[in-house]
Each structure stands twice: as structure tokens, then as C-alpha cells.
Design a protein around this motif. Structure first.
Motif, PDB file in Angstrom:
ATOM      1  N   VAL A 251       0.857  -1.180   0.000  1.00  0.00           N
ATOM      2  CA  VAL A 251       0.000   0.000   0.000  1.00  0.00           C
ATOM      3  C   VAL A 251       0.894   1.231   0.000  1.00  0.00           C
ATOM      4  O   VAL A 251       1.755   1.399   0.865  1.00  0.00           O
ATOM      5  N   ARG A 252       0.720   2.079  -0.992  1.00  0.00           N
ATOM      6  CA  ARG A 252       1.486   3.312  -1.114  1.00  0.00           C
ATOM      7  C   ARG A 252       0.503   4.474  -1.199  1.00  0.00           C
ATOM      8  O   ARG A 252      -0.442   4.441  -1.983  1.00  0.00           O
ATOM      9  N   ARG A 253       0.747   5.522  -0.373  1.00  0.00           N
ATOM     10  CA  ARG A 253      -0.216   6.610  -0.235  1.00  0.00           C
ATOM     11  C   ARG A 253       0.342   7.928  -0.759  1.00  0.00           C
ATOM     12  O   ARG A 253       1.474   8.299  -0.462  1.00  0.00           O
TER      13      ARG A 253
ATOM     14  N   GLY B 209      -1.925   2.347  -6.517  1.00  0.00           N
ATOM     15  CA  GLY B 209      -1.691   3.013  -5.244  1.00  0.00           C
ATOM     16  C   GLY B 209      -2.952   3.665  -4.709  1.00  0.00           C
ATOM     17  O   GLY B 209      -4.025   3.633  -5.323  1.00  0.00           O
ATOM     18  N   THR B 210      -2.826   4.274  -3.533  1.00  0.00           N
ATOM     19  CA  THR B 210      -3.920   4.985  -2.879  1.00  0.00           C
ATOM     20  C   THR B 210      -3.646   6.478  -2.943  1.00  0.00           C
ATOM     21  O   THR B 210      -2.539   6.918  -2.622  1.00  0.00           O
ATOM     22  N   MET B 211      -4.644   7.251  -3.344  1.00  0.00           N
ATOM     23  CA  MET B 211      -4.448   8.684  -3.519  1.00  0.00           C
ATOM     24  C   MET B 211      -5.665   9.452  -3.034  1.00  0.00           C
ATOM     25  O   MET B 211      -6.804   9.065  -3.299  1.00  0.00           O
TER      26      MET B 211
ATOM     27  N   PHE C  88      -9.027   1.081  -0.256  1.00  0.00           N
ATOM     28  CA  PHE C  88      -8.972   2.459  -0.725  1.00  0.00           C
ATOM     29  C   PHE C  88      -8.095   2.625  -1.966  1.00  0.00           C
ATOM     30  O   PHE C  88      -6.927   2.259  -1.966  1.00  0.00           O
ATOM     31  N   GLY C  89      -8.681   3.207  -2.996  1.00  0.00           N
ATOM     32  CA  GLY C  89      -7.951   3.521  -4.223  1.00  0.00           C
ATOM     33  C   GLY C  89      -7.803   5.022  -4.380  1.00  0.00           C
ATOM     34  O   GLY C  89      -6.966   5.640  -3.745  1.00  0.00           O
ATOM     35  N   PHE C  90      -8.642   5.641  -5.226  1.00  0.00           N
ATOM     36  CA  PHE C  90      -8.558   7.072  -5.492  1.00  0.00           C
ATOM     37  C   PHE C  90      -9.778   7.786  -4.910  1.00  0.00           C
ATOM     38  O   PHE C  90     -10.920   7.396  -5.165  1.00  0.00           O
TER      39      PHE C  90
END
Length: 352
Positions: free
Chosen positions: A189-191, A210-212, A244-246
């Protein structure tokens, strides 16, 4: 140290110790001074290129370093490597347009030494390190689609795969695949938190697994000259195990394309990954008339209906509610806030 060099008189040892102490004091002062580095294309700073400034930072640095970039255009790929966290790249101009980092690579272009860049490798800026902040500047890929006939013309402006990355008051410019919100593996998971910023493109121009959170900025869809299909804002590839995505929160969607010709997104399944179940929520977003009334569409044989696409509280001429536009319920929406998207396992909360 050689054996003979280790056999010293006491007086010599004392001299070496004092010298070492002085060197240590000098090194400490230098490290303190290097906490802020200035880049200026005209030679008035510490370095003339952004990459040289980044390269000067010690690997695995434990102290935050700010790289201040004076107004100018800086052509060339910029990479923040994974072993250099806690860096801030800050434009020193009065607006983000005064400091521009730009390159023009595309997926199908041949690299020096052979091979092609590929989509992820075409980026002008790579953010591979955790805890990176970029503010008050422009990151651009100016590859000219009209002047080329490549089989693959994806041209990424920014590829971010670090965690706890922040963009503040930036412009991100490109056409196809402008902003890659990346992660090194499906289980990672990268935010990314983007605030008060502007991004533009046409096809899948915000994409990745990633998550943004994109808050209080502008997402601008460029026209492709079509009367029916002028591209897709997102192509999320969120893993099914990642909730959680975008999230687009309080954002404005604009375009120079005709009315009802731009899609909100489509589901990207890299290499046919059936577990890539894109998650995208437009929440409290002002939508221009360019947004289609059927704003989600299929991709590469995968139905958009198997993805996790939704809206909540959209406004503006592009905000139409119908059977093709899933609306999140008020009770579910309490779980999908910026803080929830960014918290992760460490409780990260950069929102202000």
C-alpha cells in the motif's frame, strides 16, 4: 589501517584524537548546513540541476532535507531514489508555473543503449522514496503525440511509488497516463496526498494501484477532437484486498472538450490481473458539462461494474444521477474520508 600505522606513540595518538574531533565537528556543521540545498539553473545556487542536488544527499538520510529550486526550466529526468527519504523539493517562484521539471519520453521510444522506456519508465519525475514532499512547481512530460507515430505513446509526467508522499500546489502536465500512482507490488500500500493542485491529460491520466487523495484542486481533461469520446480521467488498478484507491474530494473537473464526451474512468487490470478491482470515489466534486451521463466504461474485456466506482454529493452540469452512475450511501460515505484513505497502519494524517 595497516599494522605499522596502528603502532603509534602516545603523543601521536593525542594529536590524531584532537584532529578527529575537529573533523567530526566540521562534519556535523557541514551536515547541518546541507539540510537546505539551493538549485538554480543560472549557477547562483549550490547546484544547477535538481538531480545533482538529490544525488548530494547521503543515502538513508535520517534528517529532513529541503531542496529549494529557483525559477527556471529544468530539463531532464529527476529521480528521488528509495534510499533517500525525508526530501522536500520546493519551487521558489511566486507560482508553480515558474519552476518546471520536464522531459519528453514516451513508452514506445527507444532508450539509449536499446529497448524502450515502457509506460512506467517514461516518467519525467520518479518518486521512489517514502516521506517525500513536492510543492509549488510543475512536473511535465512534453512528448509531442502529434509529431510522432509510435505504437505506444503513453508519456508519464510523474511516477510515484514511495509511501506518505505529498504534493502541494503543483501542476502535473501530460496527455496519456500523466500521473502514475504506483506501488511496488500488489500487496504493497502506497499513499499519495495531493492538495491544491492541478493535473491534466486525456487518456487514463490518473492511474495505478496506489492509494491517492486528490483534494481541493483541478482535474482538467484535454480534448482529443472527438465528438463522442475524449478520454478517461482514471484507470485504477486497486487490489481487491485494498479498500482504498482514489478519492477526489472537493475537486473541480474542467475540460476544453465538448459536452458529454469524457469518462470518469475505467478499470485497469495489469497483465489481466482479476484481483485488480479499481476503487474510485468522486466526493463533493464539481463536474463540468464534459462528463458523460454514462461516465464509467469497460477496459480490455473487464466490466466496469465489477470495479468499485462511485460518486457522492457531486454537483455541476456534469453531475447526473442515473442507473449508470452508482451513488454511495450516506452511511457508507462515513468510511470513505481523506483521513481513512491515508491512515494506513501507521495513522498517517497529513491533512491540514
Amino acid at each position: 589501517m595497516s599494522t605499522s600505522g596502528a603502532i603509534l606513540r602516545v603523543r601521536s595518538v593525542a594529536v590524531v584524537t584532537v584532529g578527529a574531533l575537529a573533523a567530526a565537528v566540521s562534519l556535523t556543521s557541514a551536515a547541518s548546513a546541507s539540510a537546505t540545498i539551493t538549485v538554480a539553473a543560472d549557477g547562483s545556487g549550490t547546484y544547477t540541476t535538481v538531480q545533482a542536488a538529490i544525488d548530494s544527499v547521503a543515502a538513508n538520510n535520517g534528517v529532513p532535507v529541503t531542496i529549494t529550486i529557483k525559477p527556471g526550466t529544468y530539463r531532464g529526468v529527476v529521480t528521488v531514489p528509495a534510499n533517500k527519504p525525508h526530501l522536500t523539493l520546493a519551487g521558489a517562484g511566486g507560482s508553480p508555473g515558474q519552476v518546471v521539471i520536464v522531459e519528453g519520453h514516451a513508452s514506445g521510444q527507444t532508450k539509449p543503449g536499446g529497448g524502450t522506456y515502457g509506460t512506467s519508465g517514461s516518467a519525467s519525475v520518479f518518486v521512489n522514496a517514502n516521506d517525500t514532499t513536492i510543492s509549488n512547481l510543475t512536473m511535465s512530460n512534453d512528448f509531442n503525440e502529434a509529431a510522432n507515430t509510435l505504437d505506444a505513446e503513453q508519456a508519464v509526467a510523474v511516477n510515484t511509488s514511495g509511501d506518505r508522499v505529498q504534493f502541494d500546489n503543483v501542476r502535473i502536465l501530460g496527455n496519456q497516463d500523466t500521473l502514475l500512482v504506483n506501488a511496488p507490488s500488489v500487496s504493497s500500500v502506497r499513499r499519495l496526498y495531493v492538495r491544491n493542485s492541478y493535473v491534466e491529460g486525456d487518456v487514463d491520466f490518473i492511474f495505478g494501484r496506489g492509494t491517492m487523495v486528490f483534494q481541493n484542486g483541478t482535474v482538467h481533461s484535454l480534448t482529443r477532437g472527438s465528438s463522442s469520446n475524449n478520454g478517461y480521467i482514471t484507470a485504477a488498478a486497486t487490489d481487491i484486498n485494498n479498500k482504498f484507491g482514489f478519492l477526489f474530494w472537493g475537486t473541480t473537473l474542467t475540460s476544453n472538450a465538448p459536452a458529454r464526451t469524457v469518462y470518469l474512468g475505467r478499470p485497469w487490470h495489469p497483465s489481466g490481473d482479476v484481483n485488480a478491482r479499481g476503487q474510485v470515489l468522486y466526493r463533493g466534486v464539481a463536474m463540468g458539462a464534459h462528463v458523460r451521463t454514462d461516465p464509467w466504461t469497460d477496459m480490455s474485456g473487464f466490466s466496469w461494474r465489477t470495479a468499485r466506482f462511485a460518486e457522492y454529493g457531486s454537483t455541476g452540469p456534469g453531475a447526473v444521477v442515473n442507473a449508470n452512475r452508482p451513488q454511495m450511501s450516506a452511511s457508507t460515505a462515513t468510511q470513505y474520508t481523506p483521513t481513512a484513505y491515508l491512515a494506513g497502519n501507521d495513522g498517517w494524517n497529513p491533512i491540514r
